[in-house]
Design a protein around this motif. Structure first.
Motif, PDB file in Angstrom:
ATOM      1  N   VAL A 281       0.815  -1.215   0.000  1.00  0.00           N
ATOM      2  CA  VAL A 281       0.000   0.000   0.000  1.00  0.00           C
ATOM      3  C   VAL A 281       0.847   1.263   0.000  1.00  0.00           C
ATOM      4  CG1 VAL A 281      -1.797   1.259   1.243  1.00  0.00           C
ATOM      5  CG2 VAL A 281      -1.838  -1.241   1.190  1.00  0.00           C
ATOM      6  N   ASP A 282       1.976   1.244   0.710  1.00  0.00           N
ATOM      7  CA  ASP A 282       2.794   2.440   0.814  1.00  0.00           C
ATOM      8  C   ASP A 282       3.448   2.817  -0.514  1.00  0.00           C
ATOM      9  OD1 ASP A 282       4.272   0.062   1.094  1.00  0.00           O
ATOM     10  OD2 ASP A 282       5.967   1.136   1.972  1.00  0.00           O
ATOM     11  N   GLN A 283       3.657   1.820  -1.392  1.00  0.00           N
ATOM     12  CA  GLN A 283       4.348   2.084  -2.660  1.00  0.00           C
ATOM     13  C   GLN A 283       3.396   2.194  -3.858  1.00  0.00           C
ATOM     14  OE1 GLN A 283       8.088  -0.143  -3.281  1.00  0.00           O
ATOM     15  NE2 GLN A 283       7.758  -1.030  -1.248  1.00  0.00           N
ATOM     16  N   MET A 284       2.174   1.748  -3.706  1.00  0.00           N
ATOM     17  CA  MET A 284       1.243   1.750  -4.845  1.00  0.00           C
ATOM     18  C   MET A 284       0.949   3.161  -5.376  1.00  0.00           C
ATOM     19  SD  MET A 284      -1.323  -1.419  -3.868  1.00  0.00           S
ATOM     20  CE  MET A 284      -2.431  -1.184  -5.250  1.00  0.00           C
ATOM     21  N   PRO A 285       0.725   4.165  -4.521  1.00  0.00           N
ATOM     22  CA  PRO A 285       0.504   5.521  -5.051  1.00  0.00           C
ATOM     23  C   PRO A 285       1.708   6.041  -5.835  1.00  0.00           C
ATOM     24  CG  PRO A 285      -0.223   5.373  -2.765  1.00  0.00           C
ATOM     25  CD  PRO A 285       0.530   4.125  -3.049  1.00  0.00           C
ATOM     26  N   ILE A 286       2.905   5.666  -5.384  1.00  0.00           N
ATOM     27  CA  ILE A 286       4.131   6.107  -6.080  1.00  0.00           C
ATOM     28  C   ILE A 286       4.153   5.550  -7.491  1.00  0.00           C
ATOM     29  CG2 ILE A 286       6.657   5.972  -6.068  1.00  0.00           C
ATOM     30  CD1 ILE A 286       6.480   5.747  -2.986  1.00  0.00           C
ATOM     31  N   TRP A 287       3.789   4.257  -7.625  1.00  0.00           N
ATOM     32  CA  TRP A 287       3.834   3.641  -8.945  1.00  0.00           C
ATOM     33  C   TRP A 287       2.681   4.100  -9.837  1.00  0.00           C
ATOM     34  CZ3 TRP A 287       7.041   1.170 -12.053  1.00  0.00           C
ATOM     35  CH2 TRP A 287       8.271   0.792 -11.521  1.00  0.00           C
ATOM     36  N   LYS A 288       1.584   4.422  -9.225  1.00  0.00           N
ATOM     37  CA  LYS A 288       0.493   4.965 -10.036  1.00  0.00           C
ATOM     38  C   LYS A 288       0.908   6.303 -10.636  1.00  0.00           C
ATOM     39  CE  LYS A 288      -4.494   5.670 -10.058  1.00  0.00           C
ATOM     40  NZ  LYS A 288      -5.751   5.657  -9.297  1.00  0.00           N
ATOM     41  N   ALA A 289       1.611   7.096  -9.842  1.00  0.00           N
ATOM     42  CA  ALA A 289       2.110   8.391 -10.323  1.00  0.00           C
ATOM     43  C   ALA A 289       3.178   8.192 -11.398  1.00  0.00           C
ATOM     44  CB  ALA A 289       2.668   9.195  -9.150  1.00  0.00           C
ATOM     45  N   LYS A 290       4.027   7.153 -11.231  1.00  0.00           N
ATOM     46  CA  LYS A 290       5.059   6.868 -12.232  1.00  0.00           C
ATOM     47  C   LYS A 290       4.436   6.535 -13.585  1.00  0.00           C
ATOM     48  CE  LYS A 290       8.935   5.170  -9.415  1.00  0.00           C
ATOM     49  NZ  LYS A 290       9.851   4.039  -9.169  1.00  0.00           N
ATOM     50  N   ILE A 291       3.345   5.761 -13.551  1.00  0.00           N
ATOM     51  CA  ILE A 291       2.666   5.400 -14.797  1.00  0.00           C
ATOM     52  C   ILE A 291       2.097   6.656 -15.459  1.00  0.00           C
ATOM     53  CG2 ILE A 291       0.641   4.209 -15.742  1.00  0.00           C
ATOM     54  CD1 ILE A 291       1.157   1.962 -13.736  1.00  0.00           C
ATOM     55  N   GLU A 292       1.481   7.508 -14.669  1.00  0.00           N
ATOM     56  CA  GLU A 292       0.914   8.744 -15.215  1.00  0.00           C
ATOM     57  C   GLU A 292       2.002   9.605 -15.850  1.00  0.00           C
ATOM     58  OE1 GLU A 292      -0.973  10.364 -11.799  1.00  0.00           O
ATOM     59  OE2 GLU A 292      -2.732   9.040 -11.904  1.00  0.00           O
ATOM     60  N   LYS A 293       3.144   9.674 -15.177  1.00  0.00           N
ATOM     61  CA  LYS A 293       4.256  10.473 -15.705  1.00  0.00           C
ATOM     62  C   LYS A 293       4.794   9.863 -17.002  1.00  0.00           C
ATOM     63  CE  LYS A 293       8.794  12.355 -14.475  1.00  0.00           C
ATOM     64  NZ  LYS A 293       9.875  12.372 -13.465  1.00  0.00           N
ATOM     65  N   LYS A 294       4.951   8.543 -17.026  1.00  0.00           N
ATOM     66  CA  LYS A 294       5.478   7.875 -18.215  1.00  0.00           C
ATOM     67  C   LYS A 294       4.528   8.050 -19.406  1.00  0.00           C
ATOM     68  CE  LYS A 294       8.707   5.617 -17.855  1.00  0.00           C
ATOM     69  NZ  LYS A 294      10.155   5.904 -18.035  1.00  0.00           N
ATOM     70  N   ILE A 295       3.234   7.972 -19.145  1.00  0.00           N
ATOM     71  CA  ILE A 295       2.234   8.168 -20.200  1.00  0.00           C
ATOM     72  C   ILE A 295       2.356   9.569 -20.784  1.00  0.00           C
ATOM     73  CG2 ILE A 295      -0.250   8.385 -20.636  1.00  0.00           C
ATOM     74  CD1 ILE A 295       0.649   5.493 -20.414  1.00  0.00           C
ATOM     75  N   GLU A 296       2.543  10.538 -19.890  1.00  0.00           N
ATOM     76  CA  GLU A 296       2.673  11.929 -20.331  1.00  0.00           C
ATOM     77  C   GLU A 296       3.958  12.132 -21.119  1.00  0.00           C
ATOM     78  OE1 GLU A 296       2.968  16.350 -18.281  1.00  0.00           O
ATOM     79  OE2 GLU A 296       2.040  14.712 -17.148  1.00  0.00           O
ATOM     80  N   GLU A 297       5.059  11.567 -20.661  1.00  0.00           N
ATOM     81  CA  GLU A 297       6.355  11.706 -21.342  1.00  0.00           C
ATOM     82  C   GLU A 297       6.298  11.168 -22.765  1.00  0.00           C
ATOM     83  OE1 GLU A 297       9.163   9.630 -18.976  1.00  0.00           O
ATOM     84  OE2 GLU A 297       9.357  11.196 -17.449  1.00  0.00           O
ATOM     85  N   ASN A 298       5.553  10.081 -22.957  1.00  0.00           N
ATOM     86  CA  ASN A 298       5.533   9.429 -24.264  1.00  0.00           C
ATOM     87  C   ASN A 298       4.302   9.776 -25.099  1.00  0.00           C
ATOM     88  OD1 ASN A 298       8.024   7.854 -24.049  1.00  0.00           O
ATOM     89  ND2 ASN A 298       6.955   6.690 -22.474  1.00  0.00           N
ATOM     90  N   ASN A 299       3.590  10.845 -24.658  1.00  0.00           N
ATOM     91  CA  ASN A 299       2.447  11.362 -25.415  1.00  0.00           C
ATOM     92  C   ASN A 299       1.395  10.281 -25.714  1.00  0.00           C
ATOM     93  OD1 ASN A 299       3.499  14.020 -25.612  1.00  0.00           O
ATOM     94  ND2 ASN A 299       4.894  13.301 -27.230  1.00  0.00           N
ATOM     95  N   LEU A 300       1.134   9.469 -24.722  1.00  0.00           N
ATOM     96  CA  LEU A 300       0.114   8.443 -24.854  1.00  0.00           C
ATOM     97  C   LEU A 300      -1.174   8.925 -24.205  1.00  0.00           C
ATOM     98  CD1 LEU A 300       2.334   5.352 -23.941  1.00  0.00           C
ATOM     99  CD2 LEU A 300       1.535   5.983 -26.232  1.00  0.00           C
ATOM    100  N   SER A 301      -2.296   8.316 -24.614  1.00  0.00           N
ATOM    101  CA  SER A 301      -3.566   8.745 -24.048  1.00  0.00           C
ATOM    102  C   SER A 301      -3.688   8.325 -22.582  1.00  0.00           C
ATOM    103  CB  SER A 301      -4.730   8.149 -24.851  1.00  0.00           C
ATOM    104  OG  SER A 301      -4.855   6.775 -24.584  1.00  0.00           O
ATOM    105  N   LYS A 302      -4.424   9.106 -21.814  1.00  0.00           N
ATOM    106  CA  LYS A 302      -4.628   8.807 -20.400  1.00  0.00           C
ATOM    107  C   LYS A 302      -5.260   7.434 -20.220  1.00  0.00           C
ATOM    108  CE  LYS A 302      -6.853  10.666 -16.229  1.00  0.00           C
ATOM    109  NZ  LYS A 302      -7.587   9.421 -15.931  1.00  0.00           N
ATOM    110  N   GLN A 303      -6.128   7.056 -21.156  1.00  0.00           N
ATOM    111  CA  GLN A 303      -6.810   5.772 -21.053  1.00  0.00           C
ATOM    112  C   GLN A 303      -5.822   4.607 -21.087  1.00  0.00           C
ATOM    113  OE1 GLN A 303      -9.427   4.756 -24.285  1.00  0.00           O
ATOM    114  NE2 GLN A 303     -10.644   3.358 -23.037  1.00  0.00           N
TER     115      GLN A 303
END
Length: 858
Positions: free
Chosen positions: A455-477
């Motif tokens: 639980v302590d690390q899951m929010p961190i990884w969710k944020a990492k995915i959001e950042k990676k999606i943004e970096e690579n110009n992929l859709s939020k979906q």
């Protein structure tokens, strides 16, 4: 268990595992053209180069892909300090190969390593099957500490190599490990805890004075998810029935909560063995088990932090495969597991016995529904046949039939399409993460963190995915789908490395069974002696033989070998599988069999048995099993074994003097000892010494012992077919002279389990069989039911009596004095055929009984 040498620790050990030293024979260096002073890394590299040549990788068009992969793996293994650990595994498996001890294709994530494939620790090509080394070894997870130049590893994060070994030769491998690391190995302690179900049951009985049936009913209301039973607090929130019970019985609930999770007892890990760099007693205390062996004083998790843990599992399937291949002169590794002919057998499969990862009920149902057409689809069967993944069976089976998959997002279709749009494998999640920009090592971190609900690390990884999606110009979906798949699939996705490995072994067993059934069934029968209930296994195997136009021939005095053996197109029963023939008496039975009895008499049988050291109990078993039918009188061509047993028992009571004289009278009475004794008693015949052969006082002594045996015979003599069926099943595990349906042939319209399969659903049927299991429960809708597993000579049928809105069949049965059937009782049932069950109208428990002991009559 007793603790041993608690005070033997000399000094605190550095935190972590120091890998044991490995001794490599000089000839290995010579074979590799390597200096014996070479580093272990150079040794491992040389072994890999040899593996490249032996596996034919140097001749592949994509050999550069293999070269790059093995360089990468070696580099990471060296960086993490895992070289010696890999060599320890190679040493054990190399010993197996050199001594022709069968090993499995692979197990667990280790099959994702090309290095292990080249070393022949595994036999699965990870590049061919798209398996990841990072699933086996993760740089981000592994930890090491260097103290005074010595490397210590975090044992809890050490790569895990599990090995399947031939069951009947596992002890040779364990002895090799113990000899290689004298004084530095031990078995591993396990701790078993009190589950929520057990706590509710025991507290209900002890605190609430409830009956076994009542507590079973309540404990059954505790939900399970993905195969795991809920803890009490969660179950209280999820189950209305349990909540009401707990509210009505607060003291039971309170005590059960306090007990839940406490250690219940200790055990020994069935396949684990730990190896230490240090003398074992310097590392941890030891415990002595009841059988005199030593086991670690710490449990498996603590052992892993101090020593290297190996999992050496004895697999019966490997013994069966090896024995079958030996009969045929085959090498199991030469069997083409990609051959379409293997998968043709799954189209209409009805005989799963002996098929690895298929024969269990759930797995067989999955296999029948999917009908896998290749190794990938067979791997999916292995992965789906588990709690959680079973929810997707219909979706996957529909995809196999239509080739139409359910897309979660077209961006991931190339990754998920071959499993019907279901993220069935953990490796698929990793590929999805790589596709949005993560490395494979990062993808493995994501899988572990979300999968283990950190639980302590899951929010961190969710944020990492959001950042990676943004970096690579992929859709939020695309990112949302990745996170959802990561969360949801954690409960059901499977390790593809393991699934492919076990599917490979499943394909091998399928090939052998359907191409060489005689040899395969022989091997299965020979392995039954290692099963906890060997006769139940023999019965299950015998049920399938008729589907292959084969028979299990009965034990025969002149034809049977010690082991099961092939005889023409059939298989002859082995002497060592007759009940009562222990290892101790086996040699006596063999000596008895070797006696030239074929042209002799019943008396010669009785005398030879005694001279061979066979007691009257074992001899009775041999007679009842049909081994000496030649000497049985017959009634309507039915061998009267019960009477021959009585004759043997009567002969056994006689003194040596009496035996000598009755043998002399043998021909006159056709060697019938009972008629002989009756005549001697009536005529008062003298013996060869001129004195009465049997005085009245002696006859009364004889009669006192004889009458007990005679009363058993009198009870059984009017049911010869039933008696023969019963005793064959008792002593052999199956009946060869008749089936249970024939025993009760005067009952109209009985069907057996084979005939039942072709009867339309909802038709009324009558069935007779032996109860193997019976449970009483209450459904979620609040309806009571009784489910009975009934076995005949050809299979197993489920029968259910139940109450519902339309009828109260179970209540009527119980209110009219009906009882819950017990295991091994014979029952007649009548009802409507369902898909895989008979919905009952009526059940009758057979009153007739075959008697085997005097106590049953008294």
């Amino acid at each position: 268990m007793g603790i041993r040498n608690l005070e033997s620790f000399k000094q605190p050990m550095p935190v972590g595992v120091r890998l044991p030293e490995i001794e490599v024979k000089r000839r290995v260096y010579s074979e590799l053209d390597l200096d014996p002073q070479s580093s272990n890394f150079d040794l491992l590299r040389a072994l890999c180069l040899r593996g490249v040549e032996q596996r034919g990788i140097d001749k592949l068009e994509n050999k550069k892909e293999y070269y790059d992969r093995v360089k990468m793996e070696l580099s990471i293994l060296k960086e993490l300090g895992f070289i010696d650990y890999i060599l320890l595994n190679w040493d054990i498996l190399n010993y197996c190969h050199e001594n022709e001890i069968p090993t499995g294709p692979g197990r667990g994530s280790a099959a994702g390593s090309l290095v292990l494939y080249l070393l022949k620790v595994t036999n699965i090509d990870p590049i061919k099957y798209d398996l990841f080394f990072e699933r086996f070894v993760s740089k981000s997870r592994a930890k090491k500490t260097i103290v005074d130049g010595i490397t210590y590893l975090d044992g809890s994060l050490l790569a895990d190599v599990d090995n399947d070994i031939s069951y009947d030769r596992r002890q040779e491998v364990i002895k090799y490990i113990e000899d290689q690391h004298k004084g530095r190995t031990c078995k591993i302690l396990t701790l078993n805890t009190l589950s929520s179900k057990l706590c509710v049951k025991e507290c209900g009985k002890i605190v609430g004075s409830m009956s076994e049936e009542e507590v079973n009913d309540i404990s059954a209301s505790i939900p399970k998810q993905f195969g795991k039973v809920f803890k009490l607090d969660k179950a209280y929130d999820e189950s209305e029935k349990l909540k009401k019970f707990c509210d009505d019985n607060p003291r039971i609930f309170e005590i059960a909560r306090k007990l839940e999770g406490l250690n219940k007892n200790t055990g020994v890990h069935p396949s684990g063995i730990a190896i230490s760099f240090y003398n074992i007693e310097e590392v941890m205390p030891m415990q002595k088990t009841n059988d005199g062996n030593y086991v670690s004083g710490y449990d498996m998790n603590d052992v892993a932090s101090l020593m290297v843990k190996f999992d050496i599992l004895g697999l019966r399937t490997l013994s069966v495969v090896h024995d079958t291949c030996q009969q045929l002169g085959l090498d199991m590794n030469d069997i083409d597991v990609e051959s379409p002919s293997i998968y043709e057998n799954f189209k209409f499969i009805e005989a799963p016995k002996g098929l690895f990862q298929i024969e269990a009920d759930t797995n067989f149902k999955v296999c029948k529904k999917v009908s896998p057409r290749n190794l990938d689809e067979l791997s999916s069967v292995v992965a789906i046949a588990r709690p959680g993944a079973l929810d997707y069976l219909d979706t996957y089976a529909s995809y196999i039939k239509t080739s139409v998959f359910q897309s979660v997002n077209e961006y991931y279709d190339d990754i998920l399409s071959y499993t019907g749009g279901i993220p069935l494998y953990q490796e698929q999640l990793m590929k999805m993460a790589v596709k949005v920009g993560f490395t494979l090592d990062e993808a493995e971190q994501l899988r572990r963190i979300v999968g283990k609900k950190k639980v302590d690390q899951m929010p961190i990884w969710k944020a990492k995915i959001e950042k990676k999606i943004e970096e690579n110009n992929l859709s939020k979906q695309v990112g949302d789908v990745l996170w959802k798949v990561a969360e949801d699939s954690a409960n059901y996705s499977f390790n593809k490395s393991h699934s492919i490995s076990y599917a490979t072994l499943a394909a091998i067993t399928t090939y052998l069974k359907f191409n060489h059934p005689k040899e395969f069934f022989l091997s299965l029968l020979k392995m039954t002696k290692h099963e906890p209930d060997s006769h139940s296994e023999i019965a299950l195997i015998n049920q399938e033989l008729c589907l292959f136009d084969m028979k299990l021939l009965p034990p025969d005095l002149s034809k049977s070998d010690v082991e099961f053996s092939i005889e023409g197109k059939n298989i002859r029963y082995g002497i060592n599988s007759i009940k009562g023939v222990s290892e101790k008496t086996l040699e006596n039975v063999v000596d008895f069999r070797k006696s030239e009895l074929i042209e002799q008499t019943k008396y010669d049988i009785f005398i030879s048995a005694k001279q061979s050291g066979i007691n009257i109990g074992v001899l009775s078993g041999l007679i009842q099993g049909g081994m000496v039918d030649t000497f049985c009188d017959s009634q309507n061509r039915i061998p009267n074994r019960c009477r021959l047993v009585l004759e043997a028992q009567a002969f056994n009571i006689l003194t040596e003097r009496e035996k000598r004289n009755f043998i002399a009278l043998g021909e006159k009475f056709n060697y019938d000892i009972l008629n002989s004794i009756a005549y001697v008693k009536k005529e008062s015949l003298p013996a060869d010494d001129g004195k009465p052969l049997m005085k009245e006082s002696r006859f009364q002594t004889f009669k006192k012992k004889y009458d007990g045996y005679k009363s058993i015979y009198d009870k059984n003599k009017n049911h010869l077919v039933f008696a023969n069926w019963f005793f064959e099943r008792k002593y052999l595990g199956y009946s060869h002279s008749s089936d249970i349906k024939d025993v009760f042939q005067d009952t109209d319209n009985l069907v057996d389990s084979l005939e039942l399969k072709s009867i339309p659903q909802n038709d009324k049927v009558k069935f007779v069989g032996v109860v193997k299991d019976c449970v009483s429960r209450t459904s979620r809708a609040g309806n009571k039911y009784m489910r009975i597993e009934i076995q005949d000579d050809y299979g197993t049928v489920n029968f259910m009596l139940m109450d519902n809105r339309r009828s109260a069949t179970l209540s009527e049965y119980l209110n009219n004095g009906g009882k819950k059937p017990k295991e091994e009782q014979i029952v007649f049932v009548y009802g409507a055929k369902g898909e895989d069950i008979i919905f009952g109208d009526k059940i009758t428990i057979l009153d007739e009984k075959i008697y085997t002991r005097l106590s049953e009559i008294k």
